[in-house]
Design a protein around this motif. Structure first.
Motif, short mmCIF file in Angstrom:
data_model
loop_
_atom_site.label_atom_id
_atom_site.label_comp_id
_atom_site.label_asym_id
_atom_site.label_seq_id
_atom_site.Cartn_x
_atom_site.Cartn_y
_atom_site.Cartn_z
N VAL B 22 0.84 -1.20 0.00
CA VAL B 22 0.00 0.00 0.00
C VAL B 22 0.88 1.25 0.00
O VAL B 22 0.65 2.19 -0.77
CB VAL B 22 -0.95 -0.02 1.22
CG1 VAL B 22 -1.53 1.37 1.48
CG2 VAL B 22 -2.06 -1.03 1.02
N SER B 25 2.36 1.79 -3.42
CA SER B 25 1.38 2.30 -4.38
C SER B 25 1.08 3.77 -4.15
O SER B 25 0.96 4.55 -5.09
CB SER B 25 0.07 1.51 -4.26
OG SER B 25 0.31 0.14 -4.47
N LEU B 26 0.94 4.15 -2.88
CA LEU B 26 0.65 5.55 -2.58
C LEU B 26 1.81 6.46 -3.01
O LEU B 26 1.60 7.55 -3.54
CB LEU B 26 0.36 5.73 -1.09
CG LEU B 26 -1.04 5.29 -0.62
CD1 LEU B 26 -1.14 5.31 0.89
CD2 LEU B 26 -2.12 6.17 -1.23
N GLY B 30 2.20 9.59 -6.03
CA GLY B 30 2.69 10.95 -5.77
C GLY B 30 2.68 11.38 -4.32
O GLY B 30 3.05 12.51 -4.00
N TYR B 31 2.25 10.48 -3.42
CA TYR B 31 2.19 10.86 -2.00
C TYR B 31 3.54 10.53 -1.35
O TYR B 31 3.66 9.58 -0.58
CB TYR B 31 1.02 10.15 -1.31
CG TYR B 31 -0.29 10.50 -1.95
CD1 TYR B 31 -0.86 11.75 -1.73
CD2 TYR B 31 -0.94 9.63 -2.81
CE1 TYR B 31 -2.04 12.12 -2.34
CE2 TYR B 31 -2.12 9.98 -3.44
CZ TYR B 31 -2.67 11.23 -3.19
OH TYR B 31 -3.83 11.59 -3.81
N THR B 32 4.53 11.32 -1.73
CA THR B 32 5.89 11.03 -1.29
C THR B 32 6.13 11.38 0.18
O THR B 32 7.16 11.03 0.74
CB THR B 32 6.90 11.80 -2.16
OG1 THR B 32 6.44 13.16 -2.26
CG2 THR B 32 6.97 11.22 -3.56
N GLU B 33 5.17 12.06 0.80
CA GLU B 33 5.32 12.38 2.23
C GLU B 33 5.11 11.15 3.11
O GLU B 33 5.39 11.18 4.31
CB GLU B 33 4.35 13.49 2.65
CG GLU B 33 2.87 13.09 2.73
CD GLU B 33 2.11 13.42 1.44
OE1 GLU B 33 2.64 13.13 0.35
OE2 GLU B 33 0.99 13.94 1.55
N LEU B 34 4.62 10.06 2.51
CA LEU B 34 4.34 8.84 3.27
C LEU B 34 5.64 8.10 3.57
O LEU B 34 6.43 7.82 2.67
CB LEU B 34 3.42 7.93 2.45
CG LEU B 34 2.87 6.71 3.19
CD1 LEU B 34 1.76 7.13 4.14
CD2 LEU B 34 2.37 5.68 2.21
N SER B 35 5.86 7.77 4.82
CA SER B 35 7.06 6.99 5.10
C SER B 35 6.74 5.55 5.45
O SER B 35 7.57 4.67 5.27
CB SER B 35 7.91 7.66 6.19
OG SER B 35 7.30 7.50 7.43
N GLU B 36 5.53 5.28 5.93
CA GLU B 36 5.19 3.90 6.26
C GLU B 36 3.68 3.74 6.33
O GLU B 36 2.95 4.68 6.69
CB GLU B 36 5.80 3.53 7.64
CG GLU B 36 5.88 2.02 7.87
CD GLU B 36 6.16 1.65 9.33
OE1 GLU B 36 6.45 2.54 10.14
OE2 GLU B 36 6.05 0.45 9.64
N ALA B 37 3.20 2.54 5.98
CA ALA B 37 1.79 2.21 6.17
C ALA B 37 1.72 0.82 6.78
O ALA B 37 2.46 -0.07 6.38
CB ALA B 37 1.05 2.25 4.83
N ARG B 38 0.89 0.67 7.78
CA ARG B 38 0.69 -0.65 8.37
C ARG B 38 -0.81 -0.92 8.41
O ARG B 38 -1.60 -0.03 8.67
CB ARG B 38 1.28 -0.73 9.78
CG ARG B 38 2.81 -0.73 9.76
CD ARG B 38 3.42 -0.92 11.13
NE ARG B 38 3.40 -2.29 11.60
CZ ARG B 38 4.32 -3.20 11.30
NH1 ARG B 38 5.34 -2.89 10.54
NH2 ARG B 38 4.23 -4.44 11.76
N ILE B 39 -1.17 -2.16 8.14
CA ILE B 39 -2.59 -2.49 8.02
C ILE B 39 -3.01 -3.46 9.13
O ILE B 39 -2.33 -4.44 9.39
CB ILE B 39 -2.87 -3.10 6.63
CG1 ILE B 39 -2.55 -2.04 5.57
CG2 ILE B 39 -4.32 -3.55 6.52
CD1 ILE B 39 -2.79 -2.47 4.18
N GLY B 40 -4.09 -3.12 9.77
CA GLY B 40 -4.63 -3.98 10.81
C GLY B 40 -6.11 -4.20 10.60
O GLY B 40 -6.66 -3.85 9.54
#
Lengths: 82, 82
Positions: B22, B25-26, B30-40
């Motif tokens: 995820v 893909s983000l 173009g969402y380069t400000e994202l450093s991590e995503a975790r899914i629960g």
């Protein structure tokens, strides 16, 4: 660094078959007080800088399916520096 | 009727491959400000009567895998009557 929690849930009018299965299993285990279970997603995003409009865009474009799902999000904490 | 929300998350030390996908893909979107995503998981239970110890049991036995997942829960609302 900002942590944002996104909660994605199936719209209430839709049948949640995974939730039904979980509810059935819990009842079989003896938890008869349970009347319903619904399952959604919890997505935790760590962002360099937080912009509410951009998080909303991420949800609409990728994290949730707006046709069948509702979402909401909240900022958990902002760490200065890090 | 009591509504309880259970939040199940992968333990922080474990690699969350779905979350990585995820996040990748983000970033591509173009969402380069994202450093991590975790899914629960977010599990909403509707209970005839609420007993904290029994909800804890449900989590340990079925809703979460204590070996690889953490969980917490909160009571959202209690409706008298209904």
């Amino acid at each position: 660094m900002t942590t944002v929690r996104v909660y994605v849930t199936l719209k209430p009018s839709l049948l949640d078959s995974a939730g039904r299965t979980v509810a059935g299993s819990l009842k079989k285990l003896g938890y008869t007080e349970l009347s319903e279970a619904r399952i959604g997603k919890l997505i935790e995003l760590k962002l360099e800088n937080y912009d509410e409009a951009r998080v909303k865009e991420m949800c609409d474009k990728l994290l949730a399916n707006p046709v069948i799902e509702d979402y909401r999000f909240e900022v958990v904490k902002e760490t200065v520096g890090a």
